[in-house]
Design a protein around this motif. Structure first.
Motif, PDB file in Angstrom:
ATOM      1  N   PHE A   1     -11.972  21.306  17.074  1.00 19.25           N
ATOM      2  CA  PHE A   1     -10.843  20.435  16.744  1.00 19.25           C
ATOM      3  C   PHE A   1     -11.129  18.989  17.138  1.00 19.25           C
ATOM      4  CE2 PHE A   1      -8.116  24.232  16.302  1.00 19.25           C
ATOM      5  CZ  PHE A   1      -7.466  23.873  15.132  1.00 19.25           C
ATOM      6  N   LEU A   2     -11.766  18.779  18.283  1.00 18.87           N
ATOM      7  CA  LEU A   2     -12.104  17.415  18.697  1.00 18.87           C
ATOM      8  C   LEU A   2     -13.082  16.773  17.717  1.00 18.87           C
ATOM      9  CD1 LEU A   2     -12.442  17.858  22.571  1.00 18.87           C
ATOM     10  CD2 LEU A   2     -10.618  16.694  21.313  1.00 18.87           C
ATOM     11  N   ILE A   3     -14.062  17.523  17.283  1.00 18.36           N
ATOM     12  CA  ILE A   3     -15.028  16.997  16.311  1.00 18.36           C
ATOM     13  C   ILE A   3     -14.326  16.671  14.997  1.00 18.36           C
ATOM     14  CG2 ILE A   3     -17.022  17.621  14.886  1.00 18.36           C
ATOM     15  CD1 ILE A   3     -18.069  19.195  17.321  1.00 18.36           C
ATOM     16  N   ALA A   4     -13.441  17.545  14.567  1.00 22.04           N
ATOM     17  CA  ALA A   4     -12.725  17.312  13.309  1.00 22.04           C
ATOM     18  C   ALA A   4     -11.811  16.097  13.408  1.00 22.04           C
ATOM     19  CB  ALA A   4     -11.925  18.550  12.929  1.00 22.04           C
ATOM     20  N   ALA A   5     -11.172  15.902  14.560  1.00 17.41           N
ATOM     21  CA  ALA A   5     -10.239  14.783  14.713  1.00 17.41           C
ATOM     22  C   ALA A   5     -10.960  13.445  14.789  1.00 17.41           C
ATOM     23  CB  ALA A   5      -9.384  14.987  15.963  1.00 17.41           C
ATOM     24  N   SER A   6     -12.143  13.437  15.374  1.00 17.22           N
ATOM     25  CA  SER A   6     -12.850  12.166  15.545  1.00 17.22           C
ATOM     26  C   SER A   6     -13.842  11.888  14.420  1.00 17.22           C
ATOM     27  CB  SER A   6     -13.578  12.158  16.890  1.00 17.22           C
ATOM     28  OG  SER A   6     -14.567  13.173  16.897  1.00 17.22           O
ATOM     29  N   GLY A   7     -13.976  12.766  13.483  1.00 17.14           N
ATOM     30  CA  GLY A   7     -14.950  12.587  12.410  1.00 17.14           C
ATOM     31  C   GLY A   7     -14.498  11.579  11.370  1.00 17.14           C
ATOM     32  N   GLU A   8     -15.468  11.043  10.628  1.00 15.85           N
ATOM     33  CA  GLU A   8     -15.191  10.063   9.581  1.00 15.85           C
ATOM     34  C   GLU A   8     -14.722  10.731   8.287  1.00 15.85           C
ATOM     35  OE1 GLU A   8     -15.342   6.715   9.767  1.00 15.85           O
ATOM     36  OE2 GLU A   8     -15.683   6.950  11.915  1.00 15.85           O
ATOM     37  N   ASN A   9     -15.132  11.925   8.058  1.00 19.19           N
ATOM     38  CA  ASN A   9     -14.764  12.615   6.823  1.00 19.19           C
ATOM     39  C   ASN A   9     -13.294  13.022   6.854  1.00 19.19           C
ATOM     40  OD1 ASN A   9     -17.400  12.436   5.985  1.00 19.19           O
ATOM     41  ND2 ASN A   9     -17.949  14.450   6.785  1.00 19.19           N
ATOM     42  N   ASP A  10     -12.708  13.062   5.661  1.00 19.11           N
ATOM     43  CA  ASP A  10     -11.308  13.475   5.576  1.00 19.11           C
ATOM     44  C   ASP A  10     -11.207  14.977   5.829  1.00 19.11           C
ATOM     45  OD1 ASP A  10     -10.660  10.921   4.899  1.00 19.11           O
ATOM     46  OD2 ASP A  10     -10.581  11.295   2.741  1.00 19.11           O
ATOM     47  N   ASN A  11     -10.250  15.336   6.650  1.00 20.68           N
ATOM     48  CA  ASN A  11      -9.948  16.743   6.868  1.00 20.68           C
ATOM     49  C   ASN A  11      -8.464  16.875   7.138  1.00 20.68           C
ATOM     50  OD1 ASN A  11      -9.541  16.236   9.696  1.00 20.68           O
ATOM     51  ND2 ASN A  11     -11.762  16.309   9.967  1.00 20.68           N
ATOM     52  N   ILE A  12      -8.024  18.055   7.408  1.00 24.49           N
ATOM     53  CA  ILE A  12      -6.588  18.299   7.536  1.00 24.49           C
ATOM     54  C   ILE A  12      -5.981  17.587   8.738  1.00 24.49           C
ATOM     55  CG2 ILE A  12      -6.724  20.396   8.923  1.00 24.49           C
ATOM     56  CD1 ILE A  12      -4.577  21.528   6.934  1.00 24.49           C
TER      57      ILE A  12
ATOM     58  N   VAL B   1      -6.833   7.819   4.942  1.00 22.20           N
ATOM     59  CA  VAL B   1      -6.339   7.314   3.658  1.00 22.20           C
ATOM     60  C   VAL B   1      -5.612   5.986   3.859  1.00 22.20           C
ATOM     61  CG1 VAL B   1      -4.710   7.784   1.783  1.00 22.20           C
ATOM     62  CG2 VAL B   1      -6.251   9.581   2.563  1.00 22.20           C
ATOM     63  N   THR B   2      -4.807   5.878   4.899  1.00 22.56           N
ATOM     64  CA  THR B   2      -4.090   4.624   5.186  1.00 22.56           C
ATOM     65  C   THR B   2      -5.080   3.495   5.470  1.00 22.56           C
ATOM     66  OG1 THR B   2      -2.281   5.908   6.131  1.00 22.56           O
ATOM     67  CG2 THR B   2      -2.330   3.569   6.652  1.00 22.56           C
ATOM     68  N   ASN B   3      -6.097   3.785   6.265  1.00 18.74           N
ATOM     69  CA  ASN B   3      -7.115   2.764   6.562  1.00 18.74           C
ATOM     70  C   ASN B   3      -7.856   2.340   5.297  1.00 18.74           C
ATOM     71  OD1 ASN B   3      -6.438   2.853   9.241  1.00 18.74           O
ATOM     72  ND2 ASN B   3      -8.164   4.162   9.838  1.00 18.74           N
ATOM     73  N   ARG B   4      -8.161   3.277   4.449  1.00 13.80           N
ATOM     74  CA  ARG B   4      -8.890   2.973   3.223  1.00 13.80           C
ATOM     75  C   ARG B   4      -8.051   2.077   2.308  1.00 13.80           C
ATOM     76  NH1 ARG B   4     -10.157   8.163   1.117  1.00 13.80           N
ATOM     77  NH2 ARG B   4     -11.529   8.347   2.899  1.00 13.80           N
ATOM     78  N   PHE B   5      -6.756   2.391   2.158  1.00 14.17           N
ATOM     79  CA  PHE B   5      -5.901   1.580   1.295  1.00 14.17           C
ATOM     80  C   PHE B   5      -5.676   0.183   1.877  1.00 14.17           C
ATOM     81  CE2 PHE B   5      -4.318   5.634  -0.698  1.00 14.17           C
ATOM     82  CZ  PHE B   5      -4.821   5.350  -1.951  1.00 14.17           C
ATOM     83  N   SER B   6      -5.549   0.078   3.180  1.00 11.78           N
ATOM     84  CA  SER B   6      -5.363  -1.248   3.768  1.00 11.78           C
ATOM     85  C   SER B   6      -6.623  -2.088   3.596  1.00 11.78           C
ATOM     86  CB  SER B   6      -4.972  -1.142   5.241  1.00 11.78           C
ATOM     87  OG  SER B   6      -6.015  -0.587   5.993  1.00 11.78           O
ATOM     88  N   ALA B   7      -7.786  -1.469   3.679  1.00 12.00           N
ATOM     89  CA  ALA B   7      -9.035  -2.212   3.449  1.00 12.00           C
ATOM     90  C   ALA B   7      -9.112  -2.672   1.999  1.00 12.00           C
ATOM     91  CB  ALA B   7     -10.231  -1.337   3.805  1.00 12.00           C
TER      92      ALA B   7
END
Length: 200
Positions: free
Chosen positions: A142-153, A160-166
């Motif tokens: 869970f820690l790896i999933a939360a800190s990863g760059e790839n989108d996951n649940i 997505v919010t960061n991508r749209f603001s950029a």
């Protein structure tokens, strides 16, 4: 010598033999019908014909119950009385064991002796340790999933919010450069367009 049928106490009697199952009784009925066919076709007066029937019946394993074996024994007795010796005749094979064998008799001494358990506490501790290790692995995943760059649940909303603001910042920067280029070139554009973009 017809079948006596099934009597009241769930036994199956055929020609005076009490069989333990219906299947065995049916086999006995088959043996009885084979005997009747052989008796009609074989001339009882010729010993060589009797010997041929006797040997073929044994070689082809025609009889499977005591009724058939009894018939073969009768043929054997006739052949012995007619002058044949024991050495001239094939013995009647009985392919059924008459004694019960325990499964323990077939085991070696080493298989019969059950080894003692060396550490009975290991059997209780091992599942607990295994559960703790698995729980730690799940937490790490869970820690790896939360800190990863790839989108996951876990982090899809933030990514997505960061991508749209950029994208919005990049788009605003491009619009500003386009306006400056238009001013430098002396191109005038409709003011409503600029008002809409500036209000955003």
């Amino acid at each position: 010598m017809a079948a006596d049928g099934k009597n009241g106490n769930d036994s199956y009697i055929v020609c005076g033999f009490d069989f333990m199952s219906e299947n065995d009784a049916q086999k006995a009925e088959m043996d009885l019908s084979k005997i009747k066919v052989l008796q009609t076709r074989v001339k009882a007066s010729r010993p060589n014909d009797i010997k041929a029937v006797y040997e073929k019946s044994i070689e082809n394993k025609i009889f499977k119950t005591p009724i058939g074996w009894g018939y073969l024994y009768g043929l054997r007795d006739q052949l012995l009385q007619s002058g044949f010796t024991e050495d001239d005749l094939i013995p009647i094979p009985i392919n059924v064991s008459m004694t019960r064998h325990s499964a323990m008799e077939n085991l070696t001494v080493k298989q019969r002796i059950k080894p003692e358990k060396k550490n009975p506490e290991f059997g209780r501790i091992f599942p607990i340790v295994l559960n703790v290790v698995l729980a730690i692995l799940v937490i790490v995943m869970f820690l790896i999933a939360a800190s990863g760059e790839n989108d996951n649940i876990i982090n899809y909303k933030r990514n997505v919010t960061n991508r749209f603001s950029a994208w919005e910042q990049e788009l605003t920067e491009r619009e500003r450069k386009v306006r400056e280029a238009e001013k430098n070139l002396g191109i005038e554009s409709p003011e409503g367009y600029y008002e809409d973009t500036e209000s955003n």
